[in-house]
Design an enzyme around this catalytic site. Structure first.
Site, PDB file in Angstrom:
ATOM      1  N   LYS A  33     -41.753 -70.136  50.087  1.00 52.37           N
ATOM      2  CA  LYS A  33     -41.764 -71.560  50.437  1.00 52.37           C
ATOM      3  C   LYS A  33     -40.683 -71.869  51.474  1.00 52.37           C
ATOM      4  CE  LYS A  33     -39.743 -75.405  48.994  1.00 52.37           C
ATOM      5  NZ  LYS A  33     -39.737 -76.257  50.188  1.00 52.37           N
ATOM      6  N   GLY A  74     -30.082 -71.484  49.824  1.00 53.56           N
ATOM      7  CA  GLY A  74     -30.010 -72.937  49.924  1.00 53.56           C
ATOM      8  C   GLY A  74     -28.706 -73.431  49.351  1.00 53.56           C
ATOM      9  N   SER A  75     -28.728 -74.662  48.871  1.00 49.64           N
ATOM     10  CA  SER A  75     -27.483 -75.283  48.422  1.00 49.64           C
ATOM     11  C   SER A  75     -27.042 -74.751  47.057  1.00 49.64           C
ATOM     12  CB  SER A  75     -27.673 -76.789  48.346  1.00 49.64           C
ATOM     13  OG  SER A  75     -28.672 -77.078  47.394  1.00 49.64           O
ATOM     14  N   THR A  76     -25.748 -74.866  46.797  1.00 49.46           N
ATOM     15  CA  THR A  76     -25.206 -74.425  45.518  1.00 49.46           C
ATOM     16  C   THR A  76     -25.779 -75.270  44.382  1.00 49.46           C
ATOM     17  OG1 THR A  76     -23.222 -73.573  46.580  1.00 49.46           O
ATOM     18  CG2 THR A  76     -23.036 -74.113  44.243  1.00 49.46           C
ATOM     19  N   GLY A 117     -29.125 -73.935  43.623  1.00 50.82           N
ATOM     20  CA  GLY A 117     -28.901 -72.588  43.086  1.00 50.82           C
ATOM     21  C   GLY A 117     -28.539 -72.620  41.612  1.00 50.82           C
ATOM     22  N   GLU A 128     -28.323 -66.983  47.589  1.00 52.27           N
ATOM     23  CA  GLU A 128     -27.430 -67.086  48.753  1.00 52.27           C
ATOM     24  C   GLU A 128     -27.160 -68.570  48.938  1.00 52.27           C
ATOM     25  OE1 GLU A 128     -26.228 -64.562  50.338  1.00 52.27           O
ATOM     26  OE2 GLU A 128     -27.582 -62.910  49.899  1.00 52.27           O
ATOM     27  N   CYS A 135     -24.530 -71.482  56.953  1.00 50.21           N
ATOM     28  CA  CYS A 135     -23.904 -71.347  55.631  1.00 50.21           C
ATOM     29  C   CYS A 135     -22.508 -70.752  55.747  1.00 50.21           C
ATOM     30  CB  CYS A 135     -24.777 -70.482  54.746  1.00 50.21           C
ATOM     31  SG  CYS A 135     -25.207 -68.926  55.546  1.00 50.21           S
ATOM     32  N   GLU A 161     -18.650 -78.590  51.474  1.00 51.20           N
ATOM     33  CA  GLU A 161     -19.457 -78.135  52.605  1.00 51.20           C
ATOM     34  C   GLU A 161     -20.061 -79.350  53.313  1.00 51.20           C
ATOM     35  OE1 GLU A 161     -23.259 -76.237  51.820  1.00 51.20           O
ATOM     36  OE2 GLU A 161     -22.774 -74.691  53.277  1.00 51.20           O
TER      37      GLU A 161
HETATM   38  P1  NAP Z   1     -31.532 -76.961  49.476  1.00 55.28           P
HETATM   39  O1  NAP Z   1     -31.665 -78.420  49.421  1.00 55.28           O
HETATM   40  O2  NAP Z   1     -30.947 -76.242  48.313  1.00 55.28           O
HETATM   41  O3  NAP Z   1     -32.988 -76.396  49.767  1.00 55.28           O
HETATM   42  C1  NAP Z   1     -33.283 -75.023  49.900  1.00 55.28           C
HETATM   43  C2  NAP Z   1     -34.731 -74.789  49.528  1.00 55.28           C
HETATM   44  O4  NAP Z   1     -34.913 -75.040  48.124  1.00 55.28           O
HETATM   45  C3  NAP Z   1     -35.697 -75.720  50.236  1.00 55.28           C
HETATM   46  O5  NAP Z   1     -36.886 -75.004  50.517  1.00 55.28           O
HETATM   47  C4  NAP Z   1     -35.929 -76.802  49.194  1.00 55.28           C
HETATM   48  O6  NAP Z   1     -37.116 -77.508  49.378  1.00 55.28           O
HETATM   49  C5  NAP Z   1     -35.951 -75.983  47.922  1.00 55.28           C
HETATM   50  N1  NAP Z   1     -35.680 -76.737  46.698  1.00 55.28           N
HETATM   51  C6  NAP Z   1     -35.158 -77.987  46.556  1.00 55.28           C
HETATM   52  N2  NAP Z   1     -35.049 -78.310  45.251  1.00 55.28           N
HETATM   53  C7  NAP Z   1     -35.515 -77.248  44.541  1.00 55.28           C
HETATM   54  C8  NAP Z   1     -35.654 -76.971  43.144  1.00 55.28           C
HETATM   55  N3  NAP Z   1     -35.277 -77.833  42.216  1.00 55.28           N
HETATM   56  N4  NAP Z   1     -36.145 -75.763  42.779  1.00 55.28           N
HETATM   57  C9  NAP Z   1     -36.503 -74.850  43.707  1.00 55.28           C
HETATM   58  N5  NAP Z   1     -36.410 -75.065  45.035  1.00 55.28           N
HETATM   59  C10 NAP Z   1     -35.909 -76.242  45.456  1.00 55.28           C
HETATM   60  O7  NAP Z   1     -30.688 -76.490  50.713  1.00 55.28           O
HETATM   61  P2  NAP Z   1     -30.883 -76.944  52.222  1.00 55.28           P
HETATM   62  O8  NAP Z   1     -30.269 -78.290  52.356  1.00 55.28           O
HETATM   63  O9  NAP Z   1     -32.286 -76.752  52.668  1.00 55.28           O
HETATM   64  O10 NAP Z   1     -30.025 -75.840  52.991  1.00 55.28           O
HETATM   65  C11 NAP Z   1     -28.676 -75.955  53.208  1.00 55.28           C
HETATM   66  C12 NAP Z   1     -27.879 -75.110  52.234  1.00 55.28           C
HETATM   67  O11 NAP Z   1     -28.277 -73.747  52.316  1.00 55.28           O
HETATM   68  C13 NAP Z   1     -26.424 -75.113  52.546  1.00 55.28           C
HETATM   69  O12 NAP Z   1     -25.684 -75.306  51.376  1.00 55.28           O
HETATM   70  C14 NAP Z   1     -26.165 -73.712  53.102  1.00 55.28           C
HETATM   71  O13 NAP Z   1     -24.864 -73.269  52.951  1.00 55.28           O
HETATM   72  C15 NAP Z   1     -27.137 -72.905  52.357  1.00 55.28           C
HETATM   73  N6  NAP Z   1     -27.441 -71.653  53.043  1.00 55.28           N
HETATM   74  C16 NAP Z   1     -26.924 -70.490  52.529  1.00 55.28           C
HETATM   75  C17 NAP Z   1     -27.167 -69.284  53.173  1.00 55.28           C
HETATM   76  C18 NAP Z   1     -26.600 -67.996  52.632  1.00 55.28           C
HETATM   77  O14 NAP Z   1     -27.043 -66.949  53.072  1.00 55.28           O
HETATM   78  N7  NAP Z   1     -25.655 -68.034  51.727  1.00 55.28           N
HETATM   79  C19 NAP Z   1     -27.964 -69.258  54.320  1.00 55.28           C
HETATM   80  C20 NAP Z   1     -28.463 -70.462  54.807  1.00 55.28           C
HETATM   81  C21 NAP Z   1     -28.196 -71.652  54.146  1.00 55.28           C
HETATM   82  P3  NAP Z   1     -37.082 -78.853  50.266  1.00 55.28           P
HETATM   83  O15 NAP Z   1     -36.730 -78.478  51.641  1.00 55.28           O
HETATM   84  O16 NAP Z   1     -38.456 -79.378  50.201  1.00 55.28           O
HETATM   85  O17 NAP Z   1     -36.070 -79.742  49.621  1.00 55.28           O
END
Ligand code: NAP
Ligand code: MG
Length: 482
Positions: free
Chosen positions: A189, A241-243, A246, A263, A297, A394
């Site tokens: 997804k 994605g976000s902590t 996660g 991650e 990230c 962050e």
């Molecule tokens: P996010 O809100 O956590 O979303 C990540 C993904 O998870 C999206 O596809 C999101 O869908 C989905 N999602 C949302 N709620 C969910 C749930 N309850 N269960 C399962 N999946 C769910 O993060 P983001 O705002 O897209 O990305 C930014 C974050 O990613 C930052 O914190 C960044 O540091 C982190 N990141 C980490 C790395 C690494 O390698 N450590 C790399 C890149 C980014 P929707 O888009 O539809 O909400």
């Protein structure tokens, strides 16, 4: 022409063409090798954050669509993919890599249109790296036994993969390539604001003749992601994605047979010692925090500079910031493109206000930005307290906090004083100092005299609240094996 007040060259616009790209008006789900309508017939718009125009309608998958995708992935795993000779699996992965390479320009333009990042970055970083990931893991597919000598390796089954919006195609490659190479099938997804390159990738997968069901792309919102996480017939969850999300995933998968890798976020320290090459360090700082609008990230979002050189460094940094181009991401001169979404821009602006209220001193580049679309000027804060919100949380935007230090021990303590531990940077002339610092910093990746460098062969991942598990290299392969 060079303007006198900002010392900045003015260039004529140099827009990347968009005529060669093909976008459908409406995208369905890619399940079992076919394009299928979502059961609930729901779609959402994907917009271009640079001008707020709609690019396409995207299917919103519900639980029953996810179930269909998981069933297709299971059938493909049991009947075809797990039985196939590893060298044949490798051929498919190589084919996907080559097809991506052939259409690299199309991928780059779509990535920029959908996500807002400068075309220079999607063209020179995102797309080539994504191709390289497929090439790299294709090479391992028939050498798993050599990769892990004296261990018997076996694929896991069906992998559910959920990715964020900051590197849409690259994250898809990080997830899909090692999963396939290790013999698994996939339900992926993409993030809601950036589905288009994953859907383009689905077109390539279709073209490659990969057996139906081996890769399924289900687009949607957070609830679609949750449906993947909670599906009982998934063997592995890989999430970037976000902590906050996660942590939800960790709770939802506790006590199940699912293998999980996370991650997550970061607040990485970039450390400049007094003997560092200053101009080089300035470039590294700019690259560390302003690259991809700070939507990285592992962005070097906390700068620690040794007191004796702080004034000089901040002066040089401000000067360099004045020459950054903020604007249309399709313009090849642009350094800083559009913020990915209105919500993210509001989040960044909220943190900027917090920084001001906390008493930190703000410097923002004075430049014109387009009136339509989501833009943020590069911003730095000096006079920041270690405990302040902007130094702890962050922000995920082009906002840098700057603090000073006197001794190495002090900076190690400050850098490690964070709930995150994804990456760090060290700038110094002395190798011994690099080794001393890198061994004491609690971060998954530490760059020395450079920043934000990636390679498919080197593992990437975090400590503490930045997650666990590694992607890239052999570690990335291991995450998809029993
Ligand atoms: P996010 O809100 O956590 O979303 C990540 C993904 O998870 C999206 O596809 C999101 O869908 C989905 N999602 C949302 N709620 C969910 C749930 N309850 N269960 C399962 N999946 C769910 O993060 P983001 O705002 O897209 O990305 C930014 C974050 O990613 C930052 O914190 C960044 O540091 C982190 N990141 C980490 C790395 C690494 O390698 N450590 C790399 C890149 C980014 P929707 O888009 O539809 O909400
Ligand atoms: Mg978009």
């Amino acid at each position: 022409m060079k303007t006198e007040d900002t010392n900045k060259w003015e260039y004529a616009p140099s827009l990347e063409g968009t005529k060669h790209i093909q976008l459908k008006e409406k995208y369905d789900l890619f399940i079992d090798g076919k394009w299928v309508k979502p059961n609930a017939d729901r779609y959402f718009a994907s917009i271009n954050p640079a001008n707020e125009e709609k690019l396409a309608d995207i299917a919103w998958a519900s639980e029953s669509d996810v179930d269909l995708a998981v069933k297709a992935a299971r059938r493909a795993y049991v009947d075809v993919w797990s039985k196939m000779k590893a060298s044949d699996r490798a051929k498919y992965i190589f084919r996907i890599a080559r097809l991506m390479q052939e259409r690299a320009r199309e991928f780059a333009v779509i990535e920029t249109l959908d996500g807002g990042k400068p075309i220079r970055e999607s063209r020179d970083i995102d797309v080539p790296l994504a191709c390289n990931h497929f090439f790299y893991y294709a090479g391992w597919a028939d050498k798993l036994q050599d990769a892990f000598p004296n261990r018997s390796v076996e694929s896991l089954g069906v992998a559910g993969q959920i990715i964020p919006w900051n590197f849409p195609l690259l994250m898809a490659a990080w997830k899909i390539a090692p999963a396939l190479a290790a013999g698994n099938t996939v339900v992926l997804k993409p993030a809601e604001t950036t589905s288009l390159t994953a859907l383009k990738l689905a077109e390539i997968i279709e073209e490659s003749g990969l057996p139906p069901g081996v890769v399924n792309i289900v687009t949607g919102h957070g609830d679609t992601g949750a449906a993947i996480v909670n599906h009982p017939d998934i063997d592995k969850i890989a999430f970037t994605g976000s902590t906050a999300v996660g942590k939800l995933i960790q709770k939802a998968t506790a006590g199940t047979r699912k293998k999980v890798s996370l991650e997550l976020g970061g607040k990485s320290a970039n450390i400049v010692l007094e003997d560092a090459p200053m101009d080089q360090a300035v470039e590294g700082i700019v690259n560390g925090i302003f690259f991809n609008q700070g939507h990285v990230c592992c962005a070097g979002s906390r700068l620690y500079v040794q007191e004796s050189v702080a004034d000089e460094l901040v002066r040089k940094l401000k000067q360099r910031m004045q020459s950054l181009y903020v604007g249309n991401p399709l313009d090849k001169n642009t350094d800083i493109g559009a913020i990915n979404s209105k919500e993210q821009l509001e989040t960044i602006e909220k943190y900027v206000q917090i920084g001001i209220k906390e008493g930190a001193e703000m410097f923002q580049v004075e430049c014109e930005v387009p009136t339509k679309g989501f833009y943020c000027r590069p911003t730095i804060f000096t006079n920041v307290a270690q405990s302040s919100v902007i130094a702890q949380e962050e922000i995920f935007g082009p906002v840098l906090t700057i603090q000073t230090f006197r001794t190495i021990d002090e900076v190690i303590q400050k850098a490690n004083n964070s709930p995150y531990g994804l990456a760090a940077g060290v700038w110094t002339d002395k190798g011994s100092r690099i080794f001393n610092l890198t061994s004491k910093l609690r971060a998954g990746v530490v760059w020395a005299n450079t920043y934000n460098k990636f390679d498919p062969a080197s593992p990437f991942g975090g400590y503490k609240e930045s997650g666990f598990g590694r992607e890239g290299g052999l570690h990335g392969l291991e995450a998809y094996l029993k």
